[in-house]
Write a protein that holds these residues in place. Sequence first.
Motif, PDB file in Angstrom:
ATOM      1  N   GLU A  60      34.122  45.526  39.234  1.00 42.61           N
ATOM      2  CA  GLU A  60      35.214  45.153  38.319  1.00 42.61           C
ATOM      3  C   GLU A  60      36.464  45.987  38.586  1.00 42.61           C
ATOM      4  OE1 GLU A  60      32.846  43.566  34.332  1.00 42.61           O
ATOM      5  OE2 GLU A  60      33.950  45.437  34.224  1.00 42.61           O
ATOM      6  N   HIS A  75      40.138  50.038  30.386  1.00 38.20           N
ATOM      7  CA  HIS A  75      38.855  49.422  30.723  1.00 38.20           C
ATOM      8  C   HIS A  75      37.940  50.433  31.424  1.00 38.20           C
ATOM      9  CE1 HIS A  75      36.843  45.402  31.206  1.00 38.20           C
ATOM     10  NE2 HIS A  75      36.029  46.208  31.859  1.00 38.20           N
ATOM     11  N   HIS A  79      34.058  52.023  30.758  1.00 34.14           N
ATOM     12  CA  HIS A  79      32.999  52.139  31.774  1.00 34.14           C
ATOM     13  C   HIS A  79      32.502  53.583  31.865  1.00 34.14           C
ATOM     14  CE1 HIS A  79      34.363  48.343  34.206  1.00 34.14           C
ATOM     15  NE2 HIS A  79      33.786  48.040  33.064  1.00 34.14           N
ATOM     16  N   TYR A 123      40.048  40.184  31.230  1.00 33.10           N
ATOM     17  CA  TYR A 123      40.527  40.161  32.621  1.00 33.10           C
ATOM     18  C   TYR A 123      40.323  38.799  33.280  1.00 33.10           C
ATOM     19  CZ  TYR A 123      35.650  41.306  34.089  1.00 33.10           C
ATOM     20  OH  TYR A 123      34.302  41.313  34.290  1.00 33.10           O
TER      21      TYR A 123
HETATM   22 FE   LIG Z   1      33.778  45.891  32.268  1.00 33.37          FE
END
Ligand SMILES: [Fe+2]
Length: 133
Positions: A60, A75, A79, A123
């Motif tokens: 990602e 983001h 994570h 996203y």
């Molecule tokens: Fe993610």
Amino acid sequence: MIEWEEKYSVGITSIDEQHKKIIGIINRVIAAKEFDDNTEDIAEILNEMAVYSQDHFKTEETHMIKFKYPEYQYHKEEHNDFALRTLAYQSRVITGDNCVANAVLEYLKSWLVNHIQKADKKYSDCFKKNELK
Ligand SMILES: [Fe+2]
């Protein structure tokens, strides 16, 4: 057990496939809990979570950098939090804490709702515009 549903889809097949793996991990935690909270099983599942998070998040994040996704930093923090929590659960298992399974299950379920269904879906348009399928 949790089954894959369209509501979990971010509209990109390659990423959905990776997300299906986390549902598989959630189901393994559920099964381990039913099977007498076996610590060895939980330890193994946590190892898998660590590997999953490294590979999947890298996928990602690589796309985000490439496509100049504006919410990349935020983001990535989510994570990092996942990776840190996985480590924390792993150390709890090592110290003999046998109540970890519940915490792991609750965390993974909330990840499905709060990260995959929210942060990841955001996203989707950006990735699709960049012709990711
Ligand atoms: Fe993610």
